[in-house]
Design a protein around this motif. Sequence first.
Motif, short mmCIF file in Angstrom:
data_model
loop_
_atom_site.label_atom_id
_atom_site.label_comp_id
_atom_site.label_asym_id
_atom_site.label_seq_id
_atom_site.Cartn_x
_atom_site.Cartn_y
_atom_site.Cartn_z
N MET A 1 0.85 -1.19 0.00
CA MET A 1 0.00 0.00 0.00
C MET A 1 0.88 1.25 0.00
SD MET A 1 -2.86 1.19 2.81
CE MET A 1 -4.00 -0.13 2.39
N ASP A 2 0.75 2.10 -1.04
CA ASP A 2 1.51 3.34 -1.10
C ASP A 2 1.02 4.28 0.00
OD1 ASP A 2 2.98 2.52 -3.23
OD2 ASP A 2 1.79 3.56 -4.74
N ARG A 3 1.96 4.99 0.60
CA ARG A 3 1.62 5.94 1.66
C ARG A 3 1.86 7.36 1.14
NH1 ARG A 3 0.82 5.08 6.91
NH2 ARG A 3 1.70 2.97 6.71
N VAL A 4 0.85 8.22 1.25
CA VAL A 4 0.91 9.59 0.75
C VAL A 4 0.91 10.55 1.94
CG1 VAL A 4 -0.23 11.34 -0.66
CG2 VAL A 4 -0.27 8.94 -1.38
N LEU A 5 1.78 11.53 1.90
CA LEU A 5 1.80 12.56 2.93
C LEU A 5 0.89 13.70 2.51
CD1 LEU A 5 3.29 13.48 5.62
CD2 LEU A 5 4.66 14.93 4.10
N VAL A 6 -0.01 14.11 3.39
CA VAL A 6 -0.89 15.25 3.15
C VAL A 6 -0.58 16.31 4.19
CG1 VAL A 6 -3.28 16.08 3.03
CG2 VAL A 6 -2.70 13.78 2.18
N THR A 7 -0.11 17.47 3.75
CA THR A 7 0.22 18.54 4.70
C THR A 7 -1.05 19.32 5.07
OG1 THR A 7 0.68 20.22 3.00
CG2 THR A 7 2.50 18.77 3.66
N GLY A 8 -1.04 19.86 6.28
CA GLY A 8 -2.20 20.64 6.73
C GLY A 8 -3.46 19.82 6.81
N ALA A 9 -3.37 18.66 7.44
CA ALA A 9 -4.45 17.66 7.40
C ALA A 9 -5.77 18.15 7.98
CB ALA A 9 -4.01 16.39 8.13
N SER A 10 -5.74 19.21 8.80
CA SER A 10 -6.97 19.69 9.41
C SER A 10 -7.75 20.66 8.54
CB SER A 10 -6.67 20.36 10.76
OG SER A 10 -5.88 21.52 10.56
N GLY A 11 -7.21 21.02 7.39
CA GLY A 11 -7.87 21.98 6.51
C GLY A 11 -9.08 21.39 5.80
N PHE A 12 -9.97 22.27 5.35
CA PHE A 12 -11.20 21.87 4.66
C PHE A 12 -10.90 21.00 3.44
CE2 PHE A 12 -14.76 23.50 1.73
CZ PHE A 12 -15.68 22.58 2.20
N VAL A 13 -10.00 21.46 2.58
CA VAL A 13 -9.65 20.69 1.39
C VAL A 13 -8.90 19.42 1.77
CG1 VAL A 13 -8.30 20.68 -0.75
CG2 VAL A 13 -9.63 22.70 -0.12
N ALA A 14 -7.96 19.54 2.70
CA ALA A 14 -7.13 18.39 3.07
C ALA A 14 -7.98 17.23 3.60
CB ALA A 14 -6.10 18.79 4.11
N LYS A 15 -9.01 17.53 4.38
CA LYS A 15 -9.87 16.45 4.89
C LYS A 15 -10.50 15.68 3.74
CE LYS A 15 -11.03 19.04 9.07
NZ LYS A 15 -12.05 19.95 9.65
N HIS A 16 -10.96 16.39 2.73
CA HIS A 16 -11.56 15.71 1.57
C HIS A 16 -10.51 14.98 0.75
CE1 HIS A 16 -15.87 16.90 1.54
NE2 HIS A 16 -15.44 17.87 2.31
N VAL A 17 -9.31 15.54 0.65
CA VAL A 17 -8.21 14.85 -0.04
C VAL A 17 -7.88 13.54 0.67
CG1 VAL A 17 -5.75 14.95 -0.59
CG2 VAL A 17 -7.22 16.91 -1.09
N ILE A 18 -7.80 13.59 1.99
CA ILE A 18 -7.53 12.38 2.77
C ILE A 18 -8.62 11.35 2.53
CG2 ILE A 18 -7.43 11.45 5.13
CD1 ILE A 18 -6.03 14.12 5.91
N GLY A 19 -9.87 11.79 2.52
CA GLY A 19 -10.97 10.87 2.24
C GLY A 19 -10.84 10.21 0.88
N GLU A 20 -10.49 11.00 -0.14
CA GLU A 20 -10.31 10.46 -1.50
C GLU A 20 -9.20 9.42 -1.52
OE1 GLU A 20 -11.53 10.88 -4.65
OE2 GLU A 20 -13.18 12.20 -4.05
#
Length: 343
Positions: A1-20
């Motif tokens: 499983m590839d692991r992706v780093l998402v910066t600013g995870a608490s942001g509005f867009v970031a939460k949806h990116v994490i979900g995707e």
Amino acid sequence: MDRVLVTGASGFVAKHVIGELLRAGYAVRGTVRGQGKVPGIWAAVAALAPGEEANLELVAADLLDDHGWADAMQGISAVMHVAAAIVAVEPKDPAEVVRPAVEGTERVLAFAAAAGIKRVVMTSSIATVGYGLGHERGVRRYTEADFTNLDGMRQSWAYCIGKTRAERAAWTFAEQHGLELTTIHPGAILGPATDADTSISLGLVTGLLDGTTPAMARIGFAISDVRDVAAMHLAALEKPESVGQRYLCTGPFMRFEQVADVLRRAYPDYPVTSKIVPDWIIRLLAAFGGSVRQVINDVGNEKHFDGSKGEALLGRPYRSVEDAILSAAESGIRFGLVKALHA
């Protein structure tokens, strides 16, 4: 499983990116500055990717501090740099917004390169596309070929300065270090929220819906649905042709009064804002800073951003602007961000 780093995870867009990402089968490591907003991230995962909680890890890292970034990059296959400093009122010191944007981007990319990570998808903005290019009145259409000229802006705007300098720095760094960079450029980001910690953009809708925004400037903006923005980040990650490309993620231009009309039809019992402020008053108020300074560069003109290239990358039509507006309104009501109606 590839692991992706998402910066600013608490942001509005970031939460949806994490979900995707979680729904698509990726493991995610998200960065946060502190623990205060962590519950909202887990609420987002429960709403957007139920059952995938075990594939999300949260770590502490600050855009203005080296501490934690080297560890955050370990075992990562790609970075989604989503973090941004956004304020409702133009700060007296632009560095409050510009430093996290520029230094934060340089820091994230430097630590990614040091860890041998090549692939980066970065959240940019229409602010880096359609400003300072001599457009002060009338209609103009912008594409990814346009790049904001900070020296040509009518008034300084910290967010625009930060985003533009950060993107310029990112492309320069990517070229010098062989990173595979893609940038995504949304407009005013609306759509559904997963908790009460949303975004300043949603305040555009909630303020109109309950009338706490007393009057509207005679301006408009390109609307982006947060679900489309997040999906485009994933599409960019998975499609090699996106490397080295900029993508507008923008729907049609809408004026404030058109947004108010959509809300008025859907919520006839709410005191939706109706008063419009003349342009000359906006120009006068902008001299004193505040929130008006952030829109003065849009007074008197109409900017259309051609999102067709991004739509092609996405592989489906964008959601309607009405859906983006009304889902934002519903979220505002559900999470208590809209002033309750009197009985």
